[in-house]
Write a protein that holds these residues in place. Structure first.
Motif: not given
Length: 472
Positions: A151, A200, A418
């Motif tokens: 991420d 994320p 992510g």
């Protein structure tokens, strides 16, 4: 070409300009995929996406495929105010692309400093957007896609999450915004069909994208955008065959060689582009990124939509888009209410067409919410809604599946980095040479802009080959 959705047509127009002979086989009777239109008694409604973000994707398509720009063919208007949020104890209306205006509105509603916290968070979201814009929107999915499992949202010092693990969007909303302000961020992500508790932190790039590039509507309804793309395809001599479901992709000597239609007809081709949900293809035809929702057999949510015909004109203080939050409800956490100021949607000025929608499980999966619950929440955005209601049309994920073929009526969200790559989609070039994927079920995922971007990616891969490095 399999399917006449927006991603497929964007691909077809670009390939035709490059000198390819393109034939599109569509199972239904018309073009546009999810961009449908429902009309009754002088009312008209979009049955799919009602707004457009990143209009530059379609502007570029028309620049690259003909002389007349997009704005000569459709009237695009920026939605302003961009959105109104209705929370349990507060209502806030946010302007379009004005950072200062947004900050002022948030300060007035949530107290001094709220606007600064929001803009600071979107500043970090900008860093995430800058990191993902090329690899997740403008370039083919990289072979080492696993690096996108990290991420890029920058950790906030003092958050307690530094380097320990990747935070979820909900954790970012709670720690960096808090209270009702954090609920705004959660709602903006929920509207894309993403769960803030598992999405994320990079999902904050989606509201950043909206605030930076604006939210747009096409006069006459978003179906007009589909018509413009379809007519551009016809100008470029693309052939459409409707009522022609494709049942198999043919292969010869280890590469795609054409398609077989439902009636047994075979059509040869040098390349095949699948613009539909690739889960409809034979098992094993497409390689999903390991660990993704689709690869694990997980379900992608759909939408429950109510098309409401109302007596009484649209009030002067109405806004185009309202998000009604209901965090305490397990069945419906957010309802989107669209009230376009567009005479083409209503029989006269004494009536109004309103669309209400909510994310729900796909057909055959989780229970679809009771439409009455949606009406109750929508009434918080449209006073006297039930008194004004003439009739309503209910569209479930089952209706979407019947209209578009998407399994379960699922509506894909944009790809995100992510979470180990869980929210990535299959690459546009598949494991079978000559077979390509376009549309919302391929990289870079769902949404009008993202689906349209597959046109540039797939056309680039076919025209330039494996050396193609992305849109310029």
């Amino acid at each position: 070409m399999i399917g006449a959705g927006m991603g497929a047509m964007a691909t077809a127009a670009r390939l035709a300009v490059a000198g390819h002979q393109v034939t599109v086989y569509e199972r239904g009777s018309t073009y546009g995929g999810a961009l449908g239109r429902y009309e009754r008694d002088g009312f008209a409604f979009d049955t799919g996406p009602g707004l457009l973000h990143l209009p530059a994707v379609y502007r570029d398509l028309f620049v690259k495929t003909g002389k007349r720009p997009l704005e000569d063919l459709v009237e695009m208007v920026q939605v302003d105010p961009a959105v109104r949020h209705v929370l349990d104890h507060a209502t806030v209306t946010l302007p379009g692309t004005s950072r200062g205006g947004v900050a002022a509105a948030l300060d007035e509603t949530f107290g001094a400093g709220a606007g600064e916290r929001w803009n600071d968070l979107l500043g970090r979201a900008r860093d995430a957007w800058d990191a993902i814009r090329r690899p997740l929107l403008e370039e083919p999915l990289r072979p080492d896609w696993q690096v996108l499992g990290r991420d890029p949202y920058p950790a906030l010092r003092g958050s307690g999450l530094l380097r320990r693990r990747q935070p979820t969007l909900a954790e970012v909303a709670r720690r960096e915004l808090g209270g009702g302000l954090g609920e705004l961020l959660r709602g903006r992500v929920l509207a894309y069909g993403l769960d803030p508790d598992s999405a994320p932190a990079a999902a904050a790039a989606l509201p950043y994208m909206e605030q930076t590039f604006g939210t747009w509507y096409v006069r006459g309804g978003m179906r007009e955008l589909a018509t413009a793309v379809y007519e551009r395809c016809l100008e470029r001599k693309v052939e459409f065959v409707f009522g022609a479901p494709v049942r198999a992709v043919l292969s010869r000597d280890g590469r795609a060689a054409g398609v077989r239609l439902e009636d047994g007809t075979e059509a040869a081709a040098d390349s095949v582009v699948c613009g539909i949900d690739p889960r409809q293809l034979p098992a094993g035809s497409v390689s999903w990124p390991r660990g993704s929702v689709q690869a694990r057999g997980g379900s992608v949510p759909g939408r429950l939509t109510l098309l409401l015909a109302l007596r009484g004109g649209r009030p002067a203080d109405a806004v185009h888009r309202t998000l009604v939050h209901s965090p305490g409800s397990a069945a419906v956490q957010l309802v989107t209410v669209l009230r376009p100021d567009d005479p083409s949607t209503r029989p006269d000025a004494d009536h109004e067409a309103v669309t209400v929608s909510a994310v729900c499980g796909p057909a055959g999966g989780a229970a679809v919410p009771d439409p009455e619950k949606l009406l109750d929440l929508a009434a918080r955005a449209v006073p006297d809604l039930r008194k004004r209601l003439l009739w309503q049309e209910v569209r479930t994920p089952g209706h979407v599946e019947a209209a578009t073929g998407a399994l379960g009526g699922s509506v894909p969200a944009p790809a995100l980095p992510g979470d180990g790559g869980r929210l990535l989609y299959p690459a546009n070039a598949t494991g079978l040479p000559g077979l390509y994927l376009a549309g919302g079920w391929a990289h870079p995922g769902g949404g009008l802009a993202h689906a349209g971007m597959t046109g540039a990616l797939v056309a680039g891969l076919i025209v330039e080959g494996a050396d193609f490095r992305g849109s310029q």
